[in-house]
Enzyme design. Structure first.
Site, PDB file in Angstrom:
ATOM      1  N   HIS A   1      74.913  11.080 -31.778  1.00 53.54           N
ATOM      2  CA  HIS A   1      74.637   9.673 -31.497  1.00 53.54           C
ATOM      3  C   HIS A   1      75.951   8.923 -31.283  1.00 53.54           C
ATOM      4  CE1 HIS A   1      75.805   8.748 -35.605  1.00 53.54           C
ATOM      5  NE2 HIS A   1      74.841   9.484 -36.110  1.00 53.54           N
TER       6      HIS A   1
ATOM      7  N   CYS B   1      70.781   7.946 -52.574  1.00 50.24           N
ATOM      8  CA  CYS B   1      72.149   8.084 -52.085  1.00 50.24           C
ATOM      9  C   CYS B   1      72.578   6.751 -51.474  1.00 50.24           C
ATOM     10  CB  CYS B   1      72.215   9.191 -51.028  1.00 50.24           C
ATOM     11  SG  CYS B   1      73.747   9.205 -50.067  1.00 50.24           S
TER      12      CYS B   1
ATOM     13  N   HIS C   1      79.028   9.608 -33.660  1.00 50.96           N
ATOM     14  CA  HIS C   1      79.782  10.836 -33.394  1.00 50.96           C
ATOM     15  C   HIS C   1      80.689  10.649 -32.176  1.00 50.96           C
ATOM     16  CE1 HIS C   1      75.863  12.534 -35.142  1.00 50.96           C
ATOM     17  NE2 HIS C   1      76.768  12.724 -36.079  1.00 50.96           N
TER      18      HIS C   1
ATOM     19  N   HIS D   1      72.834   7.410 -47.376  1.00 49.73           N
ATOM     20  CA  HIS D   1      71.628   7.735 -46.626  1.00 49.73           C
ATOM     21  C   HIS D   1      70.395   6.949 -47.059  1.00 49.73           C
ATOM     22  CE1 HIS D   1      74.157  11.279 -45.709  1.00 49.73           C
ATOM     23  NE2 HIS D   1      73.525  11.237 -44.566  1.00 49.73           N
TER      24      HIS D   1
ATOM     25  N   LYS E   1      74.310   1.213 -40.980  1.00 48.80           N
ATOM     26  CA  LYS E   1      75.127   2.287 -40.436  1.00 48.80           C
ATOM     27  C   LYS E   1      74.293   3.099 -39.452  1.00 48.80           C
ATOM     28  CE  LYS E   1      77.578   6.523 -41.826  1.00 48.80           C
ATOM     29  NZ  LYS E   1      76.682   7.587 -41.397  1.00 48.80           N
TER      30      LYS E   1
ATOM     31  N   CYS F   1      74.415  14.294 -47.487  1.00 43.65           N
ATOM     32  CA  CYS F   1      75.873  14.324 -47.656  1.00 43.65           C
ATOM     33  C   CYS F   1      76.374  15.719 -47.993  1.00 43.65           C
ATOM     34  CB  CYS F   1      76.311  13.379 -48.774  1.00 43.65           C
ATOM     35  SG  CYS F   1      76.090  11.629 -48.452  1.00 43.65           S
TER      36      CYS F   1
ATOM     37  N   CYS G   1      72.801  14.937 -52.969  1.00 46.63           N
ATOM     38  CA  CYS G   1      72.288  14.424 -51.700  1.00 46.63           C
ATOM     39  C   CYS G   1      72.441  15.515 -50.658  1.00 46.63           C
ATOM     40  CB  CYS G   1      73.050  13.170 -51.258  1.00 46.63           C
ATOM     41  SG  CYS G   1      72.596  12.628 -49.582  1.00 46.63           S
TER      42      CYS G   1
ATOM     43  N   LYS H   1      71.008   9.170 -37.615  1.00 49.26           N
ATOM     44  CA  LYS H   1      69.631   9.576 -37.366  1.00 49.26           C
ATOM     45  C   LYS H   1      68.755   9.332 -38.582  1.00 49.26           C
ATOM     46  CE  LYS H   1      69.952  11.134 -33.151  1.00 49.26           C
ATOM     47  NZ  LYS H   1      69.201  10.526 -32.048  1.00 49.26           N
TER      48      LYS H   1
END
Length: 536
Positions: A26, A160, A29, A163, A311, A138, A135, A314
């Protein structure tokens, strides 16, 4: 750069994180990867020997679960994603990486086992047990203090903080690396090398974290088998982060190609997202210290890309495909926008509206319009042959002086400080000054005066503008390679000066490089008018 024992200069070695292949890439990245690409292209245009590495992280529980959910083996899943999503996108975005490392490759897996075995033989690893919140997103154990309380349907669960999903309570037998032994040495290194962690806010966070004391690091997992086997105990696989961090060494010949390793390692700059900073600024240097290897020069953390205040990832459904943007704005505008609009190291918000506004005002109206009218006027008034200018007035002297300052500032900001936004802004300030210069001097009016002195003045005006574009093409080439190649061709520069990629950015501000007599052709619209598009 310093020469090594065999007198070959060390490569300027830059890395991105290796990315999990649990899904397609995405914008987040692509942001880090484009930053690394611009940074390394810039250093190549300084004439330096450069090595740019990116790749994919393919082991761990997250990959295993994703593959199972899709009814394929983990290796099949990784192969499909890498070949159909990751590599094609990097090619589409003009990423000029020198290598692409996959952690399932034998050149990586065998060397990771050797590295971990060396740590074990040196007494740096011991066996123990661990129980705590984990997690999977992570791939990291969390401390209770950093967890969030779930709300709504997640009430009563611990989440987390990155996430925003429930952690799992894990209890298993593990092997541990004596990370706690390295707190003092790490703090000493941070003190001696204040540039090691950037930006300063990230450095302060890491220093405070290490000062609180470090816990020994679990470096194996025993409840699943998708990973690199621990060489002395194959009931365990090596913790995915130990595996992943080693890519920076294995990709450049660790344990296999001594000459390449000697001339490349360690990295001069690791580019990472701020959420994985501690792995790179604490665990990685401690691992290197333990095995007697040199530490990287810098770990530079970029901020998060935010959409709707969250943030981009996905896992929280704010992932956006880069191709949605490149299809509308073009690849070079995409590369330019994210580095121009967001200060590297800070969080930044993306919006379609902001991209559209900047595209129109800066790319189309400023840069594209300047190129269009300068090349058109050389064609109209001088038959497409760049004229020789006369004696420069104060106005031309000011343009030349501003160019020298701009080139020096851009080289410092982009090439040294990773301040892409500041460096690009300085170039666009220069473009605006050249536009104002033409607007004030009105060459289209001067052209109507047939007097020799007027024609000489017209030649001076257009040579000044064309030479400004020559330098602009050099300075923006790392950012917008395709666009600047078109500009270089339009200026007729390559037959006289050579390929654009060979032009030195640190010399771009030296005035008068574009020879008179260059064959200038009318440029196509570098940044066409945007069509109204329904956004996905």
């Amino acid at each position: 750069m310093a020469a090594t024992g065999s007198e070959q200069p060390k490569s300027f070695y830059v890395t991105t994180p290796i990315y999990y292949v649990n899904d397609a890439p995405h914008l987040g990245h692509a942001y880090t990867t484009i930053a690394g690409d611009v940074f390394t292209r810039w250093h190549r245009q300084r004439g330096e020997r450069v090595w740019y590495l990116t790749g994919t992280d393919e082991h761990g529980q997250k990959i295993l679960r994703t593959a199972e959910a899709n009814g394929v083996s983990p290796q099949e899943w990784c192969d499909k994603l890498v070949e159909e999503a990751w590599k094609p996108l990097w090619a589409h975005l003009e990423i000029a990486n020198d290598d692409f490392i996959r952690t399932t490759q034998e050149r990586h897996t065998a060397r990771v086992q050797e590295f971990v075995q060396d740590l074990y033989d040196k007494g740096e690893i011991f066996q123990g047990g661990y129980e705590g919140p984990y997690c999977v997103g992570c791939e990291e154990y969390k401390t209770p203090g950093e967890l969030l309380d779930g709300e709504g349907e997640l009430a009563g669960q611990k989440l987390c903080p990155i996430h925003r999903r429930p952690v799992e309570l894990l209890k298993e037998e593990n092997y541990f690396f004596k990370l706690s032994d390295y707190a003092t040495r790490l703090l000493e290194h941070y003190e001696k090398h204040p540039e090691f962690i950037q930006p300063e806010s990230a450095r302060n966070e890491v220093v405070n974290f290490v000062r609180q004391g470090l816990q020994d690091l679990s470096i194996s997992r025993s409840t699943f088998d998708w990973g690199i086997k621990v060489p002395w105990d194959e009931k365990h696989v090596i913790y995915v982060w130990v595996d992943a961090l080693m890519n920076y060494a294995t990709a450049v010949g660790y344990g296999a190609d001594h000459e390449q390793f000697e001339h490349t390692f360690p990295a001069d700059v690791h580019l990472v997202g701020k959420d994985i900073l501690r792995f790179h600024a604490v665990i990685w240097p401690a691992m290197l210290m333990a095995n007697g290897l040199p530490l990287p020069g810098r770990v530079a953390a970029n901020g998060w890309l935010m959409v709707g205040g969250e943030k981009m990832s996905k896992s929280n459904l704010t992932g956006i495909s880069p191709r949605q943007l490149t299809d509308h704005f073009g690849v070079d505008a995409y590369r330019w926008y994210f580095l121009r609009a967001i200060t590297f190291g800070n969080d930044g918000s993306f919006s379609w509206e902001d991209f559209s506004a900047r595209y129109t005002s800066e790319l189309a109206n400023e840069f594209g319009n300047l190129v269009s009218r300068v090349t058109a006027m050389v064609g109209r008034y001088f038959g497409g042959i760049l004229p020789e200018g006369g004696t420069p007035s104060l106005a031309e002297q000011n343009i030349a002086a501003q160019l020298a300052r701009t080139a020096a500032e851009a080289d410092d900001r982009i090439g040294e400080r990773l301040d892409f936004a500041g460096g690009i802004a300085s170039v666009f300030d220069f473009i605006s000054s050249v536009n104002r210069y033409l607007t004030e001097k009105e060459p289209w009016k001067v052209a109507k005066d047939p007097a020799p002195e007027a024609q000489e003045r017209l030649a001076t005006l257009l040579y000044t503008a064309a030479e400004a574009l020559r330098a602009t093409a050099v300075l923006l080439h790392p950012v917008m390679p395709g666009t600047c190649e078109k500009l270089w061709a339009s200026l007729g520069a390559e037959p006289l000066l050579g390929p654009l990629a060979n032009q030195r950015v640190q010399e771009a501000g030296d005035w008068g490089q574009l020879p008179t007599g260059a064959v200038v052709t009318k440029s196509e619209a570098l940044f066409p008018r945007l069509e109204e598009t329904k956004r996905a």
